[in-house]
Motif scaffolding. Structure first.
Motif, PDB file in Angstrom:
ATOM      1  N   PRO A  41       0.832  -1.318   0.101  1.00 15.25           N
ATOM      2  CA  PRO A  41       0.078   0.055   0.055  1.00 15.25           C
ATOM      3  C   PRO A  41       0.978   1.203  -0.016  1.00 15.25           C
ATOM      4  CG  PRO A  41      -0.188  -1.015   2.246  1.00 15.25           C
ATOM      5  CD  PRO A  41       0.660  -1.990   1.329  1.00 15.25           C
ATOM      6  N   ASP A  42       0.229   2.394  -0.439  1.00 16.59           N
ATOM      7  CA  ASP A  42       1.028   3.596  -0.450  1.00 16.59           C
ATOM      8  C   ASP A  42       1.680   4.063   0.820  1.00 16.59           C
ATOM      9  OD1 ASP A  42       0.215   3.851  -3.110  1.00 16.59           O
ATOM     10  OD2 ASP A  42      -1.142   5.203  -2.740  1.00 16.59           O
ATOM     11  N   GLN A  43       0.991   3.836   1.974  1.00 14.90           N
ATOM     12  CA  GLN A  43       1.683   4.112   3.237  1.00 14.90           C
ATOM     13  C   GLN A  43       2.960   3.502   3.472  1.00 14.90           C
ATOM     14  OE1 GLN A  43       0.777   6.328   5.419  1.00 14.90           O
ATOM     15  NE2 GLN A  43       2.456   6.004   6.743  1.00 14.90           N
ATOM     16  N   ARG A  44       2.961   1.954   3.020  1.00 15.72           N
ATOM     17  CA  ARG A  44       4.150   1.263   3.163  1.00 15.72           C
ATOM     18  C   ARG A  44       5.280   1.795   2.356  1.00 15.72           C
ATOM     19  NH1 ARG A  44       3.585  -4.699   4.598  1.00 15.72           N
ATOM     20  NH2 ARG A  44       3.526  -4.608   6.957  1.00 15.72           N
ATOM     21  N   ILE A  45       4.816   2.019   1.164  1.00 19.81           N
ATOM     22  CA  ILE A  45       5.694   2.696   0.201  1.00 19.81           C
ATOM     23  C   ILE A  45       6.464   3.896   0.630  1.00 19.81           C
ATOM     24  CG2 ILE A  45       6.302   3.429  -2.402  1.00 19.81           C
ATOM     25  CD1 ILE A  45       3.943   1.394  -3.078  1.00 19.81           C
ATOM     26  N   ALA A  46       5.705   4.844   0.990  1.00 18.36           N
ATOM     27  CA  ALA A  46       6.089   6.131   1.639  1.00 18.36           C
ATOM     28  C   ALA A  46       7.093   5.844   2.906  1.00 18.36           C
ATOM     29  CB  ALA A  46       4.906   6.796   2.120  1.00 18.36           C
ATOM     30  N   GLU A  47       6.676   4.778   3.908  1.00 21.22           N
ATOM     31  CA  GLU A  47       7.522   4.555   4.708  1.00 21.22           C
ATOM     32  C   GLU A  47       9.030   3.734   4.199  1.00 21.22           C
ATOM     33  OE1 GLU A  47       5.897   1.513   7.144  1.00 21.22           O
ATOM     34  OE2 GLU A  47       4.249   3.067   7.795  1.00 21.22           O
ATOM     35  N   ILE A  48       8.918   2.903   3.258  1.00 22.31           N
ATOM     36  CA  ILE A  48      10.168   2.407   2.840  1.00 22.31           C
ATOM     37  C   ILE A  48      11.098   3.346   2.180  1.00 22.31           C
ATOM     38  CG2 ILE A  48      11.035   0.868   1.046  1.00 22.31           C
ATOM     39  CD1 ILE A  48       8.465  -0.864   1.751  1.00 22.31           C
TER      40      ILE A  48
END
Length: 165
Positions: A125-132
């Motif tokens: 999800p976008d939230q995880r991608i942003a964290e990564i």
């Protein structure tokens, strides 16, 4: 507190998916294996500090390590596009389709490619991608939008994706 058994379980469960993600980032199986090994070695060093969900941490290591390797890589040699004869036509079509998708991804800037790979191939999800990637969710969405817009502009890209996937 995380221990060696937790790390071993994580590697057993996630290594195939992490290897596929590494391959899509660097587009070479040998380099992808090296990238994954390096990322897992870095994750092992910090394993006790990693939270309950190690995926964002490991994906971020993959993306950052790939970026640093890409900046240092020498690009003086170009491999030949001519391959030896293939065993059958179906395998040739499958390889050609994967190669077309690989070339399409290679045409994207690094950050956009990372967003597309993590979103559509790693199913994050976008939230995880942003964290990564260490950015905001709107940045992830704008990078994905720009990448998809770029992919839609080129008719050869659309043909490669529809026949290659």
């Amino acid at each position: 507190m995380r221990d060696r058994a937790d790390f071993e379980r994580y590697v057993e469960q996630r290594s195939a998916r992490l290897l596929r993600t590494a391959y899509l980032l660097c587009r070479d199986w040998g380099t992808a294996e090296d990238l994954l090994q390096t990322a897992l070695a870095k994750a092992w060093l910090a394993w006790r500090r990693v939270g309950d969900d190690p995926d964002p941490y490991v994906y971020r290591i993959l993306a950052n390590t790939h970026a640093s390797w890409w900046r240092r890589r020498w690009r003086g040699e170009v491999p030949s596009a001519d391959l030896p004869e293939t065993p059958d036509e179906a395998a040739e079509d499958a390889v050609a389709g994967r190669e077309a998708v690989r070339q399409v991804l290679a045409g994207l800037p690094g950050r956009q490619r990372a967003v597309i790979v993590l979103r559509y191939f790693a199913d994050l999800p976008d939230q995880r991608i942003a964290e990564i990637l260490g950015c905001s969710v709107p940045t992830v969405r704008s990078q994905a939008s720009r990448a998809l817009r770029k992919l839609r502009v080129d008719p050869a890209t659309v043909a490669a994706i529809t026949t290659g996937s």
